[in-house]
Design an enzyme around this catalytic site. Structure first.
Site, mmCIF file in Angstrom:
data_model
loop_
_atom_site.group_PDB
_atom_site.id
_atom_site.type_symbol
_atom_site.label_atom_id
_atom_site.label_comp_id
_atom_site.label_asym_id
_atom_site.label_seq_id
_atom_site.Cartn_x
_atom_site.Cartn_y
_atom_site.Cartn_z
ATOM 1 N N GLU A 213 32.271 -36.819 2.233
ATOM 2 C CA GLU A 213 31.254 -37.183 2.018
ATOM 3 C C GLU A 213 30.567 -38.618 2.306
ATOM 4 O O GLU A 213 30.284 -38.675 1.372
ATOM 5 C CB GLU A 213 31.136 -35.645 1.185
ATOM 6 C CG GLU A 213 31.971 -34.718 0.730
ATOM 7 C CD GLU A 213 31.403 -33.798 1.373
ATOM 8 O OE1 GLU A 213 30.074 -34.435 2.692
ATOM 9 O OE2 GLU A 213 32.229 -32.995 2.563
ATOM 10 N N CYS A 251 21.957 -38.420 0.919
ATOM 11 C CA CYS A 251 22.726 -38.582 2.145
ATOM 12 C C CYS A 251 21.473 -37.580 3.199
ATOM 13 O O CYS A 251 21.843 -38.101 4.618
ATOM 14 C CB CYS A 251 23.784 -38.340 2.300
ATOM 15 S SG CYS A 251 24.443 -36.869 1.265
#
Length: 491
Positions: A213, A251
């Site tokens: 991820e 992110c």
């Protein structure tokens, strides 16, 4: 060497515990999820304090992005655990007469979770929910860059979870390297692309499956909205999703905005107003914007802004307080596209606006760069929406908001290409840490004789009918009421 031996001994114990079958019991899985829920409730204030120490997060932001999200996710897993664990019957073709089959979810075994510092609890416990719901034993290594949060997890998890099945191991990169040298049944990593490449290289040794991820530069496409209401809503959502999400250290935070030249000044002025409204005249003293995690990351942002050509593009903010690791919400317009500001993930409260002649040009701009984790598009133009859907590739695509997709347990979260591999959240977390084994059962009573040699034209026709689910044709050929179309081949 001694620490490696201790680690290997602990991992051996975890594997042996998994082999006892204890973690496969539904009751065990439920008790672990309930333990996580109890931890989040009983240690809520301690979680807030740890997040304040490590990142300067306000308790409201901490609840919104971590505690509340995790409570929701844990409850969702508890409510659906029985269904997730149940076998799923499969539909079979005609050729499999008197056969039944199902997909049975089985835990992978011993899995490693390497989490990030920007959401120390969320990015540690969200995958852990899926791992224990699926029945695995787990090693969790929180980030050493959030030490207060890491200590709290290490100290508390043995109290709330089965410490024979779940271990929290603290440490820096050296400990991470030692962990990567071990054999795992899956590695789940959240962090940078640079470290993601190291994870993937290490996994090759044992052919270990990985979930990576990672992030990237998530763009926001902002159309020239005619309605003042739509403009205000758009700007509010952009600002809270950029500056109010761990000060942009996320992110999925917006990395840069794409807008038409004719609309850019209007957008900037409205952003200035809304930043002051949300964070006050002096954001540093308002205790609403999180701080930068450490001096290294602070200096990285400082260097991005100190680039001479980039400095000329700053239209708002830019103040920095090194002692308090604080960066003021900052807006830039048209920094050089080849600057580090536009080639590296910013990961901070700095927002470049790139101007275009036409908003449709945003599609080519996005496609000229690596696939982002998310694209956010603020528009009422249905034609533009359709084009963005069909012509771009990203982990997720959200219209008229940002970051909201992260909290939905019914949606998979993950990247594509350089922004990530694999997905999780809700049932997708359970699936990520499960192997779906096929279990098929066949009766001894009968068979289709045309499965077996010697071959002839009639058998070929019967096989064709079976594979094409042509039930009527199959019956007619078997009864001799329909001639094989392959007879002319002399079979």
């Amino acid at each position: 060497m001694e620490s490696v031996q201790i680690m290997e001994g602990e991992l051996k114990n975890l594997r042996e515990y998994f082999r006892t079958g204890k973690t496969k019991d539904a009751a065990w899985r439920q008790s672990q999820l309930e333990g996580l829920l109890l931890f989040l409730k009983e240690k809520e204030n301690e979680i807030y304090e740890a997040l304040r120490i490590d990142l300067g997060k306000h308790p409201v932001e901490a609840y919104r992005d971590e505690v509340g999200t995790l409570v929701k996710s844990t409850l969702f897993a508890l409510e659906n655990l029985k269904e997730w664990m149940s076998g799923k019957k499969a539909k079979l073709p005609v050729i499999a007469l008197l056969t039944s089959a199902e997909l049975v979810a089985q835990p992978l075994g011993l899995v490693l979770i390497l989490s990030s510092w920007n959401f120390p609890f969320g990015l540690s416990l969200e995958p852990l929910i899926g791992a224990i719901a699926a029945g695995n034993t787990v090693v969790l290594k929180p980030s050493e860059l959030a030490p207060a949060c890491s200590r709290l997890l290490s100290n508390c998890m043995p109290t709330y979870l089965d410490n024979k099945a779940v271990k929290v191991i603290q440490g820096g990169p050296d400990v991470g390297q030692q962990l990567l040298q071990q054999k795992w049944d899956k590695i789940f990593f959240t962090g940078s692309q640079e470290v993601g490449r190291i994870i993937m290289s290490a996994a090759v040794k044992h052919l270990t499956p990985v979930v990576l991820e990672m992030g990237g530069k998530c763009p926001a496409v902002v159309d020239s909205l005619p309605s003042s209401w739509d403009r205000e809503v758009t700007v509010n959502r952009i600002i809270v999703s950029k500056y109010g999400a761990c000060a942009g250290q996320a992110c999925i935070a917006i990395d840069y905005v794409l807008a038409e030249k004719r609309f850019a000044s209007t957008l900037v002025e409205l952003m200035k107003i809304m930043i002051k409204k949300m964070f006050g005249e002096n954001p540093r003293d308002s205790n609403t914007v999180a701080r930068i995690v450490n001096i290294k990351h602070f200096m990285r942002l400082k260097n991005l802004l100190n680039d001479f050509e980039v400095q000329n593009s700053v239209v708002y903010g830019g103040a920095m307080d090194e002692e308090n690791l604080f960066v003021e919400p900052t807006i830039l317009v048209d920094p050089p596209l080849d600057s580090a500001m536009m080639t590296e993930e910013i990961f901070g409260p700095v927002l470049p606006i790139i101007t275009l002649e036409r908003i449709e040009d945003s599609i080519d701009f996005i496609n000229s760069r690596p696939n982002p984790l998310a694209i956010y598009a603020f528009t009422n133009d249905e034609s533009l929406r359709r084009r963005i859907i069909s012509e771009t590739s990203s982990g997720s695509l959200v219209f008229n908001d940002a970051v909201i997709q992260y909290i939905a347990d019914s949606l998979p979260f993950g990247g594509i290409g350089e922004s990530g591999i694999g997905k999780y959240h809700g049932k997708f977390s359970f699936d990520t840490f499960s192997h779906y084994k096929v279990v098929a059962r066949r009766s001894f009573l009968t068979d289709f004789w045309y499965r077996f040699p010697p071959w002839n034209a009639n058998k070929l026709t019967l096989l064709e009918k079976s594979y094409n689910s042509d039930y009527l044709g199959l019956v007619l050929v078997i009864l001799g009421l329909k001639r094989s179309r392959h007879a002319s081949y002399g079979m």
